[in-house]
Design an enzyme around this catalytic site. Structure first.
Site, PDB file in Angstrom:
ATOM      1  N   HIS A 165       0.827  -1.206   0.000  1.00  0.00           N
ATOM      2  CA  HIS A 165       0.000   0.000   0.000  1.00  0.00           C
ATOM      3  C   HIS A 165       0.862   1.256   0.000  1.00  0.00           C
ATOM      4  O   HIS A 165       0.458   2.290  -0.519  1.00  0.00           O
ATOM      5  CB  HIS A 165      -0.980  -0.011   1.190  1.00  0.00           C
ATOM      6  CG  HIS A 165      -0.349   0.166   2.531  1.00  0.00           C
ATOM      7  ND1 HIS A 165      -0.213  -0.864   3.430  1.00  0.00           N
ATOM      8  CD2 HIS A 165       0.205   1.248   3.129  1.00  0.00           C
ATOM      9  CE1 HIS A 165       0.378  -0.422   4.521  1.00  0.00           C
ATOM     10  NE2 HIS A 165       0.642   0.847   4.361  1.00  0.00           N
ATOM     11  N   ARG A 218     -11.889  -3.763 -12.176  1.00  0.00           N
ATOM     12  CA  ARG A 218     -11.740  -4.838 -11.196  1.00  0.00           C
ATOM     13  C   ARG A 218     -13.083  -5.086 -10.512  1.00  0.00           C
ATOM     14  O   ARG A 218     -13.354  -4.549  -9.439  1.00  0.00           O
ATOM     15  CB  ARG A 218     -10.689  -4.448 -10.156  1.00  0.00           C
ATOM     16  CG  ARG A 218      -9.280  -4.220 -10.696  1.00  0.00           C
ATOM     17  CD  ARG A 218      -8.373  -3.875  -9.517  1.00  0.00           C
ATOM     18  NE  ARG A 218      -6.982  -3.817  -9.840  1.00  0.00           N
ATOM     19  CZ  ARG A 218      -6.252  -2.694  -9.892  1.00  0.00           C
ATOM     20  NH1 ARG A 218      -6.842  -1.529  -9.661  1.00  0.00           N
ATOM     21  NH2 ARG A 218      -4.972  -2.726 -10.173  1.00  0.00           N
ATOM     22  N   ARG A 230     -13.078  -7.039 -16.203  1.00  0.00           N
ATOM     23  CA  ARG A 230     -12.522  -8.322 -15.785  1.00  0.00           C
ATOM     24  C   ARG A 230     -13.538  -9.046 -14.915  1.00  0.00           C
ATOM     25  O   ARG A 230     -14.072  -8.469 -13.960  1.00  0.00           O
ATOM     26  CB  ARG A 230     -11.224  -8.112 -14.997  1.00  0.00           C
ATOM     27  CG  ARG A 230     -10.589  -9.440 -14.549  1.00  0.00           C
ATOM     28  CD  ARG A 230      -9.239  -9.227 -13.884  1.00  0.00           C
ATOM     29  NE  ARG A 230      -9.358  -8.576 -12.596  1.00  0.00           N
ATOM     30  CZ  ARG A 230      -8.310  -8.160 -11.875  1.00  0.00           C
ATOM     31  NH1 ARG A 230      -7.082  -8.333 -12.337  1.00  0.00           N
ATOM     32  NH2 ARG A 230      -8.479  -7.569 -10.701  1.00  0.00           N
ATOM     33  N   GLU A 273      -1.490 -14.387 -17.195  1.00  0.00           N
ATOM     34  CA  GLU A 273      -0.926 -14.392 -15.839  1.00  0.00           C
ATOM     35  C   GLU A 273      -0.230 -15.717 -15.556  1.00  0.00           C
ATOM     36  O   GLU A 273       0.776 -15.754 -14.859  1.00  0.00           O
ATOM     37  CB  GLU A 273      -2.036 -14.184 -14.805  1.00  0.00           C
ATOM     38  CG  GLU A 273      -2.787 -12.880 -14.952  1.00  0.00           C
ATOM     39  CD  GLU A 273      -4.020 -12.853 -14.071  1.00  0.00           C
ATOM     40  OE1 GLU A 273      -4.075 -11.980 -13.182  1.00  0.00           O
ATOM     41  OE2 GLU A 273      -4.922 -13.679 -14.265  1.00  0.00           O
ATOM     42  N   ASN A 317       1.642  -8.382 -12.454  1.00  0.00           N
ATOM     43  CA  ASN A 317       1.851  -8.681 -11.034  1.00  0.00           C
ATOM     44  C   ASN A 317       1.839 -10.195 -10.793  1.00  0.00           C
ATOM     45  O   ASN A 317       2.761 -10.769 -10.206  1.00  0.00           O
ATOM     46  CB  ASN A 317       0.765  -8.027 -10.177  1.00  0.00           C
ATOM     47  CG  ASN A 317       0.762  -6.518 -10.282  1.00  0.00           C
ATOM     48  OD1 ASN A 317       1.680  -5.927 -10.837  1.00  0.00           O
ATOM     49  ND2 ASN A 317      -0.269  -5.893  -9.777  1.00  0.00           N
ATOM     50  N   ASP A 318       0.773 -10.851 -11.257  1.00  0.00           N
ATOM     51  CA  ASP A 318       0.679 -12.297 -11.061  1.00  0.00           C
ATOM     52  C   ASP A 318       1.628 -13.057 -11.979  1.00  0.00           C
ATOM     53  O   ASP A 318       2.220 -14.061 -11.577  1.00  0.00           O
ATOM     54  CB  ASP A 318      -0.756 -12.777 -11.266  1.00  0.00           C
ATOM     55  CG  ASP A 318      -1.582 -12.683  -9.994  1.00  0.00           C
ATOM     56  OD1 ASP A 318      -1.027 -12.967  -8.915  1.00  0.00           O
ATOM     57  OD2 ASP A 318      -2.764 -12.316 -10.059  1.00  0.00           O
ATOM     58  N   ARG A 334       4.249 -12.263  -4.564  1.00  0.00           N
ATOM     59  CA  ARG A 334       4.397 -10.847  -4.904  1.00  0.00           C
ATOM     60  C   ARG A 334       4.144  -9.925  -3.720  1.00  0.00           C
ATOM     61  O   ARG A 334       4.416  -8.730  -3.803  1.00  0.00           O
ATOM     62  CB  ARG A 334       3.466 -10.477  -6.052  1.00  0.00           C
ATOM     63  CG  ARG A 334       1.977 -10.605  -5.784  1.00  0.00           C
ATOM     64  CD  ARG A 334       1.205 -10.424  -7.089  1.00  0.00           C
ATOM     65  NE  ARG A 334      -0.226 -10.581  -6.955  1.00  0.00           N
ATOM     66  CZ  ARG A 334      -1.074  -9.573  -6.766  1.00  0.00           C
ATOM     67  NH1 ARG A 334      -0.613  -8.333  -6.673  1.00  0.00           N
ATOM     68  NH2 ARG A 334      -2.365  -9.789  -6.675  1.00  0.00           N
ATOM     69  N   CYS A 383      -1.938  -4.595 -17.949  1.00  0.00           N
ATOM     70  CA  CYS A 383      -2.727  -3.912 -16.924  1.00  0.00           C
ATOM     71  C   CYS A 383      -2.150  -4.096 -15.522  1.00  0.00           C
ATOM     72  O   CYS A 383      -2.795  -3.759 -14.536  1.00  0.00           O
ATOM     73  CB  CYS A 383      -4.175  -4.389 -16.949  1.00  0.00           C
ATOM     74  SG  CYS A 383      -4.394  -6.136 -16.578  1.00  0.00           S
TER      75      CYS A 383
END
Length: 561
Positions: free
Chosen positions: A192, A294, A330, A419, A442-443, A453, A490
């Site tokens: 965060h 999302r 998504r 991913e 990310n994934d 991650r 993305c």
């Protein structure tokens, strides 16, 4: 640079430079010895429980107040932490300890340890929330003992803020006029701290493991691109670097869409959104559309599955914000670090490799069909001819084929996320089944590198600059080019201006990111030709490791040539 120069290496997550005095966050409060060892008598326990409950509620109220004064991700994180501070399980655990004779301070500490151990064992996002738990504990103890709250100092002059890690209340309340940059010893690219630093536009370095070697008050130069913190840099040299960066920031503020390279090649720059409110904010900026809606974030607190009509209303707000423009929806990416209460989530030892994303349909028959019905209905009401819809965590060609059929039967344009490495390895076969790819870096990174991650110690592995990850991206982009179908990115990689140029050079046709990151990416793309992007991409793919890849890109894409 002076003879006393010293460089601490971390992971750069928000580009930019800052030069100023290092200031460490205030230490956590210490429980005074009388309170730590005090035995609360039975006749005192009700009053002690009331004292603890009042302090916990006061802390939760302050989190909620900070959330109401914040926006975007900061507000969401603070609201979630306010809820955690009121968690009945945590309050019951502390109350039980007080009834066993512990003081309110000792009970708050012990109850937090119980839940921190539980969250750590769960892994993923829950493990990352241990930082939030510790912040709640520290603020409750500070309230109980009349000590100053821990966290960010309030200096009279601008500072570079250093911390082991930053709690949501710290990052959300930062004043960019006072805090020049953020550097943390822990954290990762998706923590965060990194996310809110992007929102604030603050240079940010995380996972700087040797950060403790920099004492309070030291003049430091932070490079948020290469992830370095340097001491011993002369004021003259630092001022030159900061002036160049100031001109870059002015260009970022002045930039206007669309995204294109210096020779006019367009690269679509899109926004990541999670509901109608974030979509309306994005449309006020420079986003050309939505590259990642999302949907699971709309339902993180929903105890029962919303009806098709309820879902259609929520999705329709996003379509309405971008009439006539691209919106990529998504389907539920629930599971692992984002459990949705109404989904049937199994208790798994390794949820990141378990039933998540499209796999939820295996344990929740009809869940995907109802969501696709709702997306189709929302698009019909909004007058969207062929909405784009993509499925997360697809791993087999059969999954892609079945999802594409379900979409086309409802008039939806089907795509899948890249991913799982199997999709990149067999990219030509997968792209033949669908109309587009969207790469979730990310994934993809965590699966290619076999590294969680959300793990701070593994931050050096989970950067998308890893050459192995970029080769996977290249394989997917090349398959899209051969098939004449678009391939976007993305993940957080899209928000890195240098990496955005490399991705464009690899053949990526669209980049989706937090709305606040779009202008910086637009400026960087506008400074280079597409041929230069392709040249950088070729050389970066041949790099030995992630730091070399990043340094190489910086030299090729920022030096005058």
């Amino acid at each position: 640079m002076t003879a006393e120069s010293h460089t601490v290496q971390g992971t750069g997550v928000v580009s930019g430079y800052a030069f100023g005095q290092a200031a460490w966050t205030r230490p956590r409060p210490v429980i005074p010895e009388p309170a730590a060892g005090r035995v609360v008598l039975p006749e005192e326990q009700d009053a002690e429980i009331e004292r603890f409950t009042r302090a916990a509620n006061d802390v939760a109220d302050r989190y909620a107040q900070l959330a109401s004064n914040s926006s975007g991700v900061a507000s969401e994180v603070l609201s979630a932490t306010a809820t955690l501070a009121r968690d009945r399980g945590w309050l019951r655990a502390a109350t039980k300890l007080i009834k066993a004779g512990r003081s309110a301070e000792a009970a708050a500490d012990a109850a937090t340890k119980q839940f921190a151990d539980l969250f750590t064992g769960m892994g993923g996002l829950m493990a990352q929330r241990v930082t939030d738990l510790h912040d709640i504990r520290d603020r409750v103890i500070a309230a109980l003992t009349d000590q100053p709250e821990p966290g960010v100092p309030r200096p009279d002059t601008p500072i570079v803020l250093l911390a082991d890690d930053l709690a949501p209340a710290d990052t959300a309340a930062l004043d960019p006029a006072v805090v020049l940059a953020l550097v943390t010893r822990l954290g990762g690219p998706t923590s965060h701290t990194a996310i809110i630093a992007r929102q604030l536009g603050l240079p940010c370095v995380v996972a700087a493991h040797d950060l403790a070697s920099i004492p309070e008050g030291t003049q430091v130069l932070v490079d948020g691109t290469l992830g370095t913190v340097q001491t011993g840099v002369s004021s003259e040299r630092a001022e030159g670097i900061i002036e160049t960066d100031r001109r870059r920031r002015e260009a970022v503020r002045a930039w206007r869409a669309p995204g294109r390279t210096a020779d006019g090649t367009e690269v679509q720059l899109l926004a990541n959104v999670q509901d109608g409110a974030t979509a309306r904010k994005a449309v006020e900026g420079q986003a050309d559309g939505v590259g990642l809606f999302r949907t699971e974030l709309c339902f993180l607190s929903a105890q029962t599955e919303p009806s098709v009509d309820e879902q259609a209303r929520i999705y329709g707000e996003v379509f309405a914000a971008f009439p006539g423009r691209k919106v990529v929806v998504r389907t539920l990416d629930a599971g692992s670090d984002k459990p949705v209460p109404f989904a049937n989530h199994e208790d798994e030892n390794n949820p990141a490799l378990g039933v998540r994303g499209i796999r939820l349909n295996w344990t929740n028959p009809g869940l995907l069909d109802r969501q696709l019905d709702a997306i189709a209905e929302a698009a019909r009401q909004a007058g969207v001819a062929t909405p784009w819809v993509m499925a997360p965590m697809v791993a087999t060609i059969d999954e892609a084929y079945e999802f594409a059929g379900a979409c086309r039967g409802r008039g939806l344009k089907p795509g899948i996320m890249v991913e799982v490495p199997s999709v990149a390895v067999m990219a030509d076969e997968f792209i033949a089944e669908v109309d587009f790819f969207s790469i979730g870096t990310n994934d993809l990174t965590q699966y290619v590198m076999a590294a969680d991650r959300l793990s701070s110690p593994l931050a050096a592995l989970t950067t998308p600059w890893q050459p192995a990850v970029l080769r996977m991206v290249s394989m997917a982009a090349e398959a899209g080019r051969r098939a004449g179908k678009p391939v976007g990115v993305c993940g957080e990689a899209a928000a890195d201006p240098l990496l955005a140029c490399v991705l464009a050079g690899l053949g990526i046709t669209s980049l989706s990111m937090a709305e606040a990151a779009i202008p910086a990416v637009g400026v960087q793309l506008a400074s280079v030709t597409m041929d230069r992007c392709r040249d950088a991409a070729r050389q970066v793919l041949a790099a030995r490791n992630a730091p070399d890849a990043k340094r190489l890109a910086a030299s090729l894409l920022t030096a005058s040539r």
